[in-house]
Scaffold this motif. Structure first.
Motif, PDB file in Angstrom:
ATOM      1  N   PHE A 162      21.990 -26.557 -19.048  1.00 35.13           N
ATOM      2  CA  PHE A 162      21.530 -27.532 -20.027  1.00 35.13           C
ATOM      3  C   PHE A 162      20.380 -28.361 -19.463  1.00 35.13           C
ATOM      4  O   PHE A 162      20.430 -28.805 -18.316  1.00 35.13           O
ATOM      5  CB  PHE A 162      22.683 -28.459 -20.430  1.00 35.13           C
ATOM      6  N   THR A 163      19.367 -28.543 -20.255  1.00 35.33           N
ATOM      7  CA  THR A 163      18.227 -29.365 -19.879  1.00 35.33           C
ATOM      8  C   THR A 163      18.216 -30.630 -20.730  1.00 35.33           C
ATOM      9  O   THR A 163      18.980 -30.768 -21.698  1.00 35.33           O
ATOM     10  CB  THR A 163      16.912 -28.597 -20.082  1.00 35.33           C
ATOM     11  N   LEU A 164      17.311 -31.545 -20.373  1.00 33.49           N
ATOM     12  CA  LEU A 164      17.178 -32.768 -21.168  1.00 33.49           C
ATOM     13  C   LEU A 164      16.730 -32.438 -22.591  1.00 33.49           C
ATOM     14  O   LEU A 164      17.150 -33.094 -23.552  1.00 33.49           O
ATOM     15  CB  LEU A 164      16.174 -33.711 -20.499  1.00 33.49           C
ATOM     16  N   CYS A 165      15.906 -31.399 -22.717  1.00 29.80           N
ATOM     17  CA  CYS A 165      15.471 -30.979 -24.051  1.00 29.80           C
ATOM     18  C   CYS A 165      16.659 -30.520 -24.901  1.00 29.80           C
ATOM     19  O   CYS A 165      16.717 -30.804 -26.096  1.00 29.80           O
ATOM     20  CB  CYS A 165      14.434 -29.865 -23.931  1.00 29.80           C
ATOM     21  N   ASP A 166      17.608 -29.811 -24.270  1.00 25.97           N
ATOM     22  CA  ASP A 166      18.814 -29.390 -25.000  1.00 25.97           C
ATOM     23  C   ASP A 166      19.576 -30.597 -25.525  1.00 25.97           C
ATOM     24  O   ASP A 166      20.052 -30.601 -26.667  1.00 25.97           O
ATOM     25  CB  ASP A 166      19.722 -28.567 -24.087  1.00 25.97           C
ATOM     26  N   HIS A 167      19.708 -31.618 -24.688  1.00 25.91           N
ATOM     27  CA  HIS A 167      20.416 -32.822 -25.110  1.00 25.91           C
ATOM     28  C   HIS A 167      19.714 -33.492 -26.288  1.00 25.91           C
ATOM     29  O   HIS A 167      20.350 -33.848 -27.290  1.00 25.91           O
ATOM     30  CB  HIS A 167      20.512 -33.813 -23.942  1.00 25.91           C
ATOM     31  N   VAL A 168      18.415 -33.673 -26.173  1.00 29.83           N
ATOM     32  CA  VAL A 168      17.665 -34.383 -27.207  1.00 29.83           C
ATOM     33  C   VAL A 168      17.692 -33.616 -28.528  1.00 29.83           C
ATOM     34  O   VAL A 168      17.893 -34.195 -29.599  1.00 29.83           O
ATOM     35  CB  VAL A 168      16.214 -34.620 -26.745  1.00 29.83           C
ATOM     36  N   VAL A 169      17.514 -32.291 -28.456  1.00 30.98           N
ATOM     37  CA  VAL A 169      17.430 -31.495 -29.681  1.00 30.98           C
ATOM     38  C   VAL A 169      18.792 -31.382 -30.358  1.00 30.98           C
ATOM     39  O   VAL A 169      18.919 -31.582 -31.575  1.00 30.98           O
ATOM     40  CB  VAL A 169      16.857 -30.099 -29.371  1.00 30.98           C
ATOM     41  N   LEU A 170      19.840 -31.074 -29.605  1.00 32.54           N
ATOM     42  CA  LEU A 170      21.156 -30.899 -30.204  1.00 32.54           C
ATOM     43  C   LEU A 170      21.690 -32.206 -30.791  1.00 32.54           C
ATOM     44  O   LEU A 170      22.216 -32.238 -31.911  1.00 32.54           O
ATOM     45  CB  LEU A 170      22.136 -30.343 -29.173  1.00 32.54           C
ATOM     46  N   ILE A 171      21.576 -33.297 -30.043  1.00 32.81           N
ATOM     47  CA  ILE A 171      22.059 -34.585 -30.546  1.00 32.81           C
ATOM     48  C   ILE A 171      21.223 -35.034 -31.741  1.00 32.81           C
ATOM     49  O   ILE A 171      21.751 -35.568 -32.725  1.00 32.81           O
ATOM     50  CB  ILE A 171      22.048 -35.634 -29.423  1.00 32.81           C
ATOM     51  N   GLY A 172      19.912 -34.777 -31.678  1.00 34.59           N
ATOM     52  CA  GLY A 172      19.064 -35.095 -32.820  1.00 34.59           C
ATOM     53  C   GLY A 172      19.417 -34.283 -34.046  1.00 34.59           C
ATOM     54  O   GLY A 172      19.335 -34.767 -35.181  1.00 34.59           O
ATOM     55  N   SER A 173      19.832 -33.030 -33.833  1.00 32.41           N
ATOM     56  CA  SER A 173      20.273 -32.200 -34.953  1.00 32.41           C
ATOM     57  C   SER A 173      21.513 -32.795 -35.609  1.00 32.41           C
ATOM     58  O   SER A 173      21.603 -32.868 -36.840  1.00 32.41           O
ATOM     59  CB  SER A 173      20.564 -30.778 -34.464  1.00 32.41           C
TER      60      SER A 173
END
Length: 281
Positions: free
Chosen positions: A27-38
């Motif tokens: 998991f990357t920071l981008c994964d966190h931002v995109v999934l939580i934003g979704s």
């Protein structure tokens, strides 16, 4: 997977568009931002629709509470008391149990506009059932806010409306309702913020997230469990909510300025420090 590919695969996953399977590792920071934003799409859905529908119902509740007719006043008072007096989480639980277990036992639940039966089990899904709970909850709190504003309308405004020959619907539309909104809007802004934050309770309620299409807290908890590190997912979630809270404050502030556009504007005036020079002795 690059960040652009992550956005393409998971940006709209919470509404069924994109990759079906959640990432399992790396998991990357981008994964966190995109999934939580979704997942935040669902929080916005709950907040926007509950506020929009509850606004008009709250107005009706406030008018019923100031009515001299006990057949209107008493049900409104009890509605406000029940939904303000009980915790929101308990309301989620009780509504889910009522909407799920009673029809299975052969007992139909009549909500006025729809009757919950086994054939209408879709109402037990989060997108409908949780929205119903939030709608009732914010209607009770907003109704109490509007009721207090109605009681605070200056008597002189009403007497002036009577002097101009206004009555009935015209008096309500031109005097009562705008004045009520101006008085209630700061407190109603707080209610909008509280409701938006309360949408995170849907994750803890009994209403299920169908096919892992959950809200922002659903994905934040998933990422925290997989990475064993809550200090990335939850701060990202908090930043999202703080940014949207600022957006709510800005939008409601513009509406409040619009409601008070006829009043003298004192904004922009600055207090200046003046230094007085005493004459030498």
């Amino acid at each position: 997977m690059t960040c652009a590919e992550t956005i393409q695969a998971y940006a709209l996953r919470s509404i069924g568009i994109g990759e079906r399977l959640l990432p399992k590792s790396d998991f990357t920071l981008c994964d966190h931002v995109v999934l939580i934003g979704s997942g935040l799409i669902w929080n916005l859905y709950f907040a926007i629709f509950a506020l929009a529908l509850g606004f008009f119902f709250a107005t009706a509740i406030a008018l019923a509470r100031v009515s001299s007719n006990p057949l209107l006043r008493k049900p409104a008072e009890w509605f406000v008391f029940v939904f303000r007096g009980s915790p929101l989480f308990i309301q989620f639980f009780l509504f889910y149990e009522a909407l799920t277990l009673l029809p299975k036992a052969g007992i139909d639940v009549n909500l006025g506009v729809v009757t919950i039966t086994v054939a209408t089990a879709w109402f037990t899904k989060a997108w409908a059932g949780a929205l119903l709970v939030l709608f009732f909850n914010t209607s009770a709190y907003s109704g109490e806010i509007f009721y207090g504003a109605l009681r605070s309308i200056p008597r002189g405004d009403m007497e002036a409306a009577d002097a101009y020959g206004m009555s009935g619907w015209k008096k309500f539309r031109r005097i009562t309702w705008p004045t009520m909104l101006r008085l209630a809007w700061p407190a109603y802004t707080n209610e909008a913020i509280f409701l938006f934050h309360a949408t995170t309770l849907v994750f803890f309620s009994s209403f299920p997230a169908w096919q892992q299409k959950g809200d922002s807290l659903y994905y934040a908890s998933y990422l925290a469990d997989k990475t064993f590190n809550p200090f990335i997912a939850y701060p990202v979630l908090a930043v999202y909510f703080m940014c949207l809270t600022l957006l709510i404050i800005w939008i409601f502030g513009r509406v409040y300025k619009r409601l008070n556009r006829h009043l003298p504007q004192t904004a922009g005036t600055r207090s200046r420090m003046r230094v007085r020079l005493l004459p030498a002795r």
